[in-house]
Design a protein around this motif. Structure first.
Motif, short mmCIF file in Angstrom:
data_model
loop_
_atom_site.label_atom_id
_atom_site.label_comp_id
_atom_site.label_asym_id
_atom_site.label_seq_id
_atom_site.Cartn_x
_atom_site.Cartn_y
_atom_site.Cartn_z
N SER A 9 23.36 28.01 -19.55
CA SER A 9 23.60 29.43 -19.25
C SER A 9 22.40 30.30 -19.60
O SER A 9 21.79 30.15 -20.66
CB SER A 9 24.83 29.91 -20.03
OG SER A 9 24.98 31.31 -19.89
N SER A 10 22.11 31.23 -18.70
CA SER A 10 21.10 32.27 -18.97
C SER A 10 21.75 33.65 -19.02
O SER A 10 21.05 34.66 -19.09
CB SER A 10 20.02 32.25 -17.88
OG SER A 10 19.31 31.04 -17.89
N ASP A 11 23.08 33.67 -18.96
CA ASP A 11 23.84 34.92 -18.95
C ASP A 11 24.61 35.05 -20.25
O ASP A 11 25.34 34.14 -20.67
CB ASP A 11 24.80 34.93 -17.76
CG ASP A 11 25.59 36.20 -17.67
OD1 ASP A 11 25.04 37.22 -17.24
OD2 ASP A 11 26.79 36.18 -18.06
N TYR A 12 24.46 36.18 -20.91
CA TYR A 12 25.09 36.40 -22.21
C TYR A 12 26.61 36.31 -22.12
O TYR A 12 27.26 35.66 -22.94
CB TYR A 12 24.66 37.77 -22.75
CG TYR A 12 25.27 38.15 -24.07
CD1 TYR A 12 24.98 37.43 -25.23
CD2 TYR A 12 26.14 39.24 -24.17
CE1 TYR A 12 25.54 37.79 -26.45
CE2 TYR A 12 26.70 39.61 -25.38
CZ TYR A 12 26.41 38.88 -26.53
OH TYR A 12 26.97 39.24 -27.73
N ALA A 13 27.19 36.94 -21.08
CA ALA A 13 28.65 36.93 -20.95
C ALA A 13 29.17 35.51 -20.70
O ALA A 13 30.21 35.11 -21.26
CB ALA A 13 29.08 37.86 -19.81
N LEU A 14 28.48 34.74 -19.87
CA LEU A 14 28.90 33.36 -19.61
C LEU A 14 28.79 32.52 -20.88
O LEU A 14 29.65 31.67 -21.14
CB LEU A 14 28.03 32.76 -18.50
CG LEU A 14 28.33 31.29 -18.14
CD1 LEU A 14 29.77 31.14 -17.66
CD2 LEU A 14 27.35 30.78 -17.08
N THR A 15 27.76 32.77 -21.67
CA THR A 15 27.60 32.06 -22.94
C THR A 15 28.78 32.34 -23.86
O THR A 15 29.33 31.43 -24.49
CB THR A 15 26.29 32.46 -23.62
OG1 THR A 15 25.19 32.11 -22.76
CG2 THR A 15 26.13 31.75 -24.96
N LEU A 16 29.16 33.61 -23.96
CA LEU A 16 30.31 33.96 -24.80
C LEU A 16 31.59 33.31 -24.28
O LEU A 16 32.44 32.86 -25.07
CB LEU A 16 30.48 35.47 -24.88
CG LEU A 16 29.39 36.26 -25.60
CD1 LEU A 16 29.78 37.73 -25.70
CD2 LEU A 16 29.13 35.69 -27.00
N ALA A 17 31.74 33.23 -22.96
CA ALA A 17 32.92 32.58 -22.39
C ALA A 17 32.95 31.10 -22.74
O ALA A 17 34.01 30.54 -23.06
CB ALA A 17 32.94 32.77 -20.87
N ALA A 18 31.78 30.45 -22.69
CA ALA A 18 31.72 29.03 -23.05
C ALA A 18 32.05 28.83 -24.52
O ALA A 18 32.75 27.88 -24.90
CB ALA A 18 30.32 28.47 -22.74
N ARG A 19 31.56 29.73 -25.35
CA ARG A 19 31.88 29.64 -26.77
C ARG A 19 33.38 29.87 -27.02
O ARG A 19 33.98 29.25 -27.89
CB ARG A 19 31.05 30.66 -27.55
CG ARG A 19 29.56 30.38 -27.55
CD ARG A 19 29.22 29.17 -28.38
NE ARG A 19 29.54 29.39 -29.79
CZ ARG A 19 29.43 28.46 -30.73
NH1 ARG A 19 29.04 27.23 -30.41
NH2 ARG A 19 29.72 28.73 -31.99
N PHE A 20 33.98 30.76 -26.25
CA PHE A 20 35.42 30.99 -26.35
C PHE A 20 36.17 29.70 -26.01
O PHE A 20 37.12 29.32 -26.71
CB PHE A 20 35.84 32.11 -25.41
CG PHE A 20 37.31 32.45 -25.45
CD1 PHE A 20 37.80 33.38 -26.36
CD2 PHE A 20 38.20 31.83 -24.59
CE1 PHE A 20 39.15 33.68 -26.40
CE2 PHE A 20 39.56 32.13 -24.62
CZ PHE A 20 40.04 33.06 -25.54
N LEU A 21 35.76 29.01 -24.94
CA LEU A 21 36.39 27.74 -24.56
C LEU A 21 36.25 26.70 -25.67
O LEU A 21 37.21 25.98 -25.97
CB LEU A 21 35.77 27.22 -23.26
CG LEU A 21 36.22 25.82 -22.82
CD1 LEU A 21 37.72 25.79 -22.55
CD2 LEU A 21 35.44 25.38 -21.56
N ALA A 22 35.07 26.64 -26.27
CA ALA A 22 34.89 25.71 -27.39
C ALA A 22 35.84 26.05 -28.53
O ALA A 22 36.39 25.16 -29.19
CB ALA A 22 33.44 25.75 -27.88
N GLY A 23 36.06 27.34 -28.77
CA GLY A 23 36.99 27.75 -29.80
C GLY A 23 38.42 27.34 -29.49
O GLY A 23 39.17 26.97 -30.40
#
Length: 398
Positions: free
Chosen positions: A107-121
Motif C-alpha cells: 500500500s502507498s495509501d494511508y487510508a488503505l494502510t489503516l484498513a489493512a491494519r484494522f483487518l489484522a486487528g
C-alpha cells in the motif's frame, strides 16, 4: 462443551501426558505472529511515516487501527464463531494476518494502510479470544497456568527477536519487504498449525456465559480495570519508543533497546511460567513495580544511554509475563467470557494508548511519556493489592 471439558477432545490421555509441547508451540507460533504484526510499527514508524507522507503521530494510528479492529470485534465474533472447531478458526485467523500484511506491504495509501491494519486487528481479536482456552483444554488443571505461559512465550520471543530483527530489516531493506516477510511467516505458521494442532470442537450455545453475569462475578471488574490501565500505560510509551529515543539522542539505538527489552521479557515470562500456578498475585505486584521502576528511570535518567538500557531491561522483565498473568487471572475468575472481555479491553487500551501518545507527541513531545506511565500505574497497584480475595488471590483455584 465447556473449555475445560474440551480436555477430553484433545485426546483420552491428556491428563497423563502433562504438557503437549508440539501443540503448545504451534499455538505459540500464532502468538508470535500476532504480536509481531501488532508491535512492528514501533521500530518502523519514522521511515514508514516519511514514505507515506504523514507525521509520525499520524502513522502511530496504525497501532490504533489494529487495536480498534480487535476491540470492536473480539466479543461479537468470538460469540458468533464459538461453535466452530478451534483448529479451523485459528487457521482462518492466520490467513487474515497473511492478507492484511500483504496489503500493508504494497500500500502507498494511508487510508488503505489503516484498513489493512484494522483487518489484522480483527484477526488478532479472534485469535486472542480462543488461544488461552485452546491451550488450557489440552492439559491437566494443575498445569494450565504453565501451558498458557508456554503459548504466551510467543510474546517475548516476538519482542526479543522479531521486533528488533524487523527494525534492522526495515533499516537495511525498507519497511515494505519487512511486512512482506510477515506474510511469508504467516504461511509458515498456517502449515505448522495444520500439522500439529489437535482438533478441538467448539462450544455449545448453552455453555456460553452471559456478559452481564460474567461482569458481576467477584474479581472480574478488578482484573479488567488492571488490564485497561496497565496496557494503556505500556502502549503510550512503547508505540512511540523510536520517537522517544530519537529525541534523547539515541535514534540509532532503537534496535538495541528493543532487543534488550525483548530479552528481558523472555526472562520475565520464564519466571512467570515457573511460578504462576502458585504465586500469581506476587508476580502481578512484581510486574507493576518493575515497569514503574523502568518508567522512573526513563523519566529521570533519559540523558544517560546506560540508564536507558537499564530501564529497557526492567521494563521487559516486568512486562514479559503480564499477558500470561492477566489472561490466567481472567480465565480462572470468569472463564471464556471474561477472557473475551479482556481481549476487547486490552485492545481498546492499545487504541487509546496510540491515540493519547500521538496527542502527547504533537503537543508536548516525548518527555511526558514515562511520567504518564508512572501516573497510570499508581491505581493499578492499588487495585491489585485490594483484590486479595477475588481477582488476584494469594492462591489460585485448583
Amino acid at each position: 462443551m465447556t473449555t475445560d471439558d474440551a480436555t477430553l477432545a484433545a485426546g483420552p490421555s491428556a491428563e497423563k501426558r502433562g504438557l503437549p509441547l508440539p501443540m503448545l508451540l504451534a499455538l505459540a507460533s500464532a502468538v508470535f505472529l500476532t504480536v509481531l504484526t501488532e508491535a512492528l510499527p514501533a521500530g518502523l514508524l519514522p521511515a514508514w511515516s516519511a514514505d507515506l507522507g504523514v507525521t509520525e503521530s499520524a502513522m502511530g494510528q496504525a497501532v490504533t487501527a489494529y487495536a480498534i479492529g480487535t476491540a470492536l470485534t473480539a466479543i461479537p465474533l468470538s460469540a458468533a464463531t464459538a461453535g466452530w472447531p478451534r483448529k479451523r478458526l485459528l487457521l482462518v485467523t492466520m490467513a487474515g494476518f497473511a492478507v492484511a500484511n500483504t496489503v500493508t506491504a504494497v500500500s502507498s495509501d494511508y487510508a488503505l494502510t489503516l484498513a489493512a491494519r484494522f483487518l489484522a486487528g480483527v484477526a488478532a481479536g479472534l485469535a486472542w479470544a480462543m488461544l488461552v482456552g485452546y491451550a488450557r483444554s489440552a492439559v491437566p488443571a494443575g498445569v494450565r497456568g504453565r501451558a498458557v505461559a508456554v503459548v504466551m512465550a510467543g510474546v517475548p520471543v516476538a519482542l526479543a527477536l522479531g521486533v528488533p530483527a524487523g527494525t534492522f530489516a526495515g533499516a537495511a531493506f525498507g519497511w515494505r519487504p519487512t511486512f512482506a516477510l510477515l506474510t511469508v511467516l504467516a504461511v509458515g505458521v498456517i502449515g505448522w498449525i495444520a500439522a500439529l494442532a489437535p482438533e478441538v470442537p467448539g462450544r455449545r450455545t448453552t455453555d456460553r456465559a452471559p456478559v452481564l453475569k460474567t461482569v458481576l462475578t467477584p474479581g472480574v471488574v478488578p482484573i479488567l480495570f488492571v488490564t485497561v490501565t496497565f496496557v494503556l500505560a505500556h502502549t503510550v510509551l512503547y508505540t512511540y519508543i523510536a520517537s522517544f529515543l530519537e529525541r534523547v539522542g539515541m535514534g540509532g539505538s532503537v534496535g538495541a533497546v528493543l532487543l534488550l527489552f525483548g530479552g528481558a521479557s523472555m526472562a520475565g515470562i520464564w519466571l512467570v511460567g515457573a511460578q504462576i500456578d502458585r504465586r500469581l498475585r506476587l508476580l502481578t505486584v512484581a510486574a507493576v513495580v518493575l515497569v514503574g521502576a523502568a518508567s522512573a528511570v526513563l523519566a529521570l535518567g533519559s540523558g544517560s544511554p546506560v540508564l536507558v538500557y537499564a530501564a529497557a531491561v526492567l521494563w521487559g522483565l516486568g512486562w514479559g509475563g503480564v499477558p500470561t498473568l492477566l489472561q490466567t487471572a481472567a480465565t480462572d475468575t470468569g472463564g471464556d467470557a471474561a477472557q473475551a472481555m479482556l481481549v476487547t479491553l486490552w485492545n481498546g487500551a492499545m487504541a487509546a494508548g496510540g491515540a493519547v501518545g500521538g496527542v502527547l507527541l504533537s503537543a508536548l513531545g516525548t518527555e511526558p511519556f514515562p511520567w504518564s506511565v508512572l501516573a497510570l500505574l499508581m491505581p493499578v497497584m492499588v487495585v491489585v493489592v485490594a483484590a486479595r480475595r477475588h481477582g488476584f488471590p494469594a492462591s489460585r483455584p485448583s
